[in-house]
Design a protein around this motif. Structure first.
Motif, PDB file in Angstrom:
ATOM      1  N   PRO A 143      13.317   0.422  -2.008  1.00 19.75           N
ATOM      2  CA  PRO A 143      12.023   0.977  -2.422  1.00 19.75           C
ATOM      3  C   PRO A 143      10.994   0.890  -1.287  1.00 19.75           C
ATOM      4  N   ILE A 144      10.197   1.929  -1.158  1.00 17.05           N
ATOM      5  CA  ILE A 144       9.185   1.996  -0.101  1.00 17.05           C
ATOM      6  C   ILE A 144       8.274   0.769  -0.118  1.00 17.05           C
ATOM      7  N   MET A 145       7.895   0.319  -1.307  1.00 16.24           N
ATOM      8  CA  MET A 145       6.975  -0.819  -1.383  1.00 16.24           C
ATOM      9  C   MET A 145       7.606  -2.085  -0.800  1.00 16.24           C
ATOM     10  N   LEU A 146       8.912  -2.240  -0.912  1.00 14.70           N
ATOM     11  CA  LEU A 146       9.567  -3.407  -0.323  1.00 14.70           C
ATOM     12  C   LEU A 146       9.560  -3.300   1.200  1.00 14.70           C
ATOM     13  N   LEU A 147       9.784  -2.099   1.718  1.00 18.97           N
ATOM     14  CA  LEU A 147       9.703  -1.896   3.172  1.00 18.97           C
ATOM     15  C   LEU A 147       8.296  -2.227   3.676  1.00 18.97           C
ATOM     16  N   MET A 148       7.289  -1.789   2.927  1.00 19.30           N
ATOM     17  CA  MET A 148       5.899  -2.076   3.297  1.00 19.30           C
ATOM     18  C   MET A 148       5.606  -3.567   3.212  1.00 19.30           C
ATOM     19  N   GLN A 202       4.442   0.048  -7.088  1.00 22.30           N
ATOM     20  CA  GLN A 202       5.509   1.003  -7.403  1.00 22.30           C
ATOM     21  C   GLN A 202       6.419   0.375  -8.448  1.00 22.30           C
ATOM     22  N   ASP A 203       6.762   1.133  -9.472  1.00 20.01           N
ATOM     23  CA  ASP A 203       7.759   0.695 -10.452  1.00 20.01           C
ATOM     24  C   ASP A 203       9.121   0.981  -9.843  1.00 20.01           C
ATOM     25  N   VAL A 204       9.870  -0.069  -9.544  1.00 18.55           N
ATOM     26  CA  VAL A 204      11.143   0.097  -8.830  1.00 18.55           C
ATOM     27  C   VAL A 204      12.360   0.020  -9.751  1.00 18.55           C
ATOM     28  N   MET A 259      -6.457   4.051 -14.958  1.00 20.43           N
ATOM     29  CA  MET A 259      -5.026   3.953 -15.183  1.00 20.43           C
ATOM     30  C   MET A 259      -4.625   2.492 -15.192  1.00 20.43           C
ATOM     31  N   SER A 260      -3.693   2.097 -16.022  1.00 17.63           N
ATOM     32  CA  SER A 260      -3.315   0.705 -16.197  1.00 17.63           C
ATOM     33  C   SER A 260      -2.517   0.134 -15.028  1.00 17.63           C
ATOM     34  N   ASP A 261      -2.026   0.993 -14.099  1.00 19.22           N
ATOM     35  CA  ASP A 261      -1.263   0.510 -12.956  1.00 19.22           C
ATOM     36  C   ASP A 261      -2.146  -0.127 -11.892  1.00 19.22           C
ATOM     37  N   ALA A 262      -3.437   0.072 -11.975  1.00 15.04           N
ATOM     38  CA  ALA A 262      -4.349  -0.476 -10.982  1.00 15.04           C
ATOM     39  C   ALA A 262      -4.558  -1.970 -11.229  1.00 15.04           C
ATOM     40  N   PRO A 263      -4.602  -2.755 -10.138  1.00 16.07           N
ATOM     41  CA  PRO A 263      -4.913  -4.181 -10.301  1.00 16.07           C
ATOM     42  C   PRO A 263      -6.314  -4.356 -10.889  1.00 16.07           C
ATOM     43  N   VAL A 264      -6.574  -5.495 -11.452  1.00 16.22           N
ATOM     44  CA  VAL A 264      -7.881  -5.783 -12.041  1.00 16.22           C
ATOM     45  C   VAL A 264      -8.967  -5.588 -10.978  1.00 16.22           C
ATOM     46  N   GLY A 265      -9.989  -4.841 -11.332  1.00 18.60           N
ATOM     47  CA  GLY A 265     -11.100  -4.588 -10.424  1.00 18.60           C
ATOM     48  C   GLY A 265     -10.895  -3.379  -9.521  1.00 18.60           C
ATOM     49  N   PHE A 266      -9.732  -2.775  -9.564  1.00 17.85           N
ATOM     50  CA  PHE A 266      -9.426  -1.610  -8.740  1.00 17.85           C
ATOM     51  C   PHE A 266      -9.388  -0.365  -9.614  1.00 17.85           C
ATOM     52  N   GLU A 267      -9.658   0.777  -8.992  1.00 17.60           N
ATOM     53  CA  GLU A 267      -9.612   2.060  -9.690  1.00 17.60           C
ATOM     54  C   GLU A 267      -8.467   2.889  -9.106  1.00 17.60           C
ATOM     55  N   HIS A 268      -7.589   3.359  -9.990  1.00 19.27           N
ATOM     56  CA  HIS A 268      -6.481   4.204  -9.553  1.00 19.27           C
ATOM     57  C   HIS A 268      -7.054   5.517  -9.028  1.00 19.27           C
ATOM     58  N   PHE A 269      -6.573   5.987  -7.851  1.00 15.02           N
ATOM     59  CA  PHE A 269      -7.061   7.271  -7.367  1.00 15.02           C
ATOM     60  C   PHE A 269      -5.980   8.289  -7.071  1.00 15.02           C
ATOM     61  N   PHE A 270      -4.717   7.904  -6.907  1.00 15.47           N
ATOM     62  CA  PHE A 270      -3.645   8.888  -6.882  1.00 15.47           C
ATOM     63  C   PHE A 270      -2.291   8.211  -6.910  1.00 15.47           C
ATOM     64  N   THR A 271      -1.279   9.004  -7.290  1.00 20.68           N
ATOM     65  CA  THR A 271       0.104   8.560  -7.301  1.00 20.68           C
ATOM     66  C   THR A 271       0.882   9.501  -6.399  1.00 20.68           C
ATOM     67  N   SER A 272       1.604   8.931  -5.431  1.00 20.57           N
ATOM     68  CA  SER A 272       2.354   9.753  -4.480  1.00 20.57           C
ATOM     69  C   SER A 272       3.620  10.307  -5.114  1.00 20.57           C
ATOM     70  N   TYR A 326       6.462   9.626  -4.304  1.00 23.32           N
ATOM     71  CA  TYR A 326       7.430   8.523  -4.370  1.00 23.32           C
ATOM     72  C   TYR A 326       7.145   7.588  -5.537  1.00 23.32           C
ATOM     73  N   GLY A 327       6.125   7.910  -6.318  1.00 19.20           N
ATOM     74  CA  GLY A 327       5.775   7.072  -7.457  1.00 19.20           C
ATOM     75  C   GLY A 327       4.956   5.853  -7.082  1.00 19.20           C
ATOM     76  N   ILE A 328       4.338   5.884  -5.917  1.00 18.58           N
ATOM     77  CA  ILE A 328       3.488   4.766  -5.502  1.00 18.58           C
ATOM     78  C   ILE A 328       2.078   5.025  -6.019  1.00 18.58           C
ATOM     79  N   HIS A 329       1.573   4.048  -6.759  1.00 15.38           N
ATOM     80  CA  HIS A 329       0.234   4.146  -7.344  1.00 15.38           C
ATOM     81  C   HIS A 329      -0.757   3.517  -6.365  1.00 15.38           C
ATOM     82  N   HIS A 330      -1.720   4.306  -5.917  1.00 13.90           N
ATOM     83  CA  HIS A 330      -2.725   3.849  -4.959  1.00 13.90           C
ATOM     84  C   HIS A 330      -4.037   3.626  -5.704  1.00 13.90           C
TER      85      HIS A 330
END
Length: 119
Positions: free
Chosen positions: A68-73, A36-38, A1-14, A16-20
């Motif tokens: 947004p949850i990602m900002l809290l994190m 997360q797309d905010v 999935m294109s939301d993953a940073p370079v070198g990372f593999e997307h494994f799920f989306t919560s 809340y729309g958070i891409h892990h």
């Protein structure tokens, strides 16, 4: 999935729309990343900020912000504080009153913090 940073593999989306994403490092350890797309949240905040004064019908509760949850994190990871901890209410009020965070607000006015109560 294109939301993953370079070198990372997307494994799920919560829900809340958070891409892990994760990456197995050369030493066998695992690194995790989240994003997360905010834009939809911020667009909704902008709409709500001009809709009304934020008070409910009985005027005993007021909507003031949507963060947004990602900002809290990010605040917790980079600044070392939890926005949900009541001991940090003064810090949260200061952030939400800062013009740099106006996009989080959903109603006009300033947030006050006195005698341990956010108003």
């Amino acid at each position: 999935m294109s939301d993953a940073p370079v070198g990372f593999e997307h494994f799920f989306t919560s829900s809340y729309g958070i891409h892990h994403s994760r990456r197995v490092n050369g030493d066998g350890s695992v690194s995790y990343a989240a994003s997360q797309d905010v834009e939809a949240i911020l667009d909704h905040n902008k709409k709500l900020a001009t809709e009304n004064d934020g008070w409910n019908k009985t005027r005993d509760m007021r909507r003031v912000a949507s963060i947004p949850i990602m900002l809290l994190m990010k605040w917790q990871a980079e600044e070392g504080w939890d926005a949900f901890d009541p001991h940090n209410a003064d810090r949260l009020a200061k952030k939400l009153n800062d013009p740099d965070y106006a996009h989080l607000r959903t109603a006009p006015g300033r947030i006050g913090y006195t005698n341990g109560v956010m108003r």
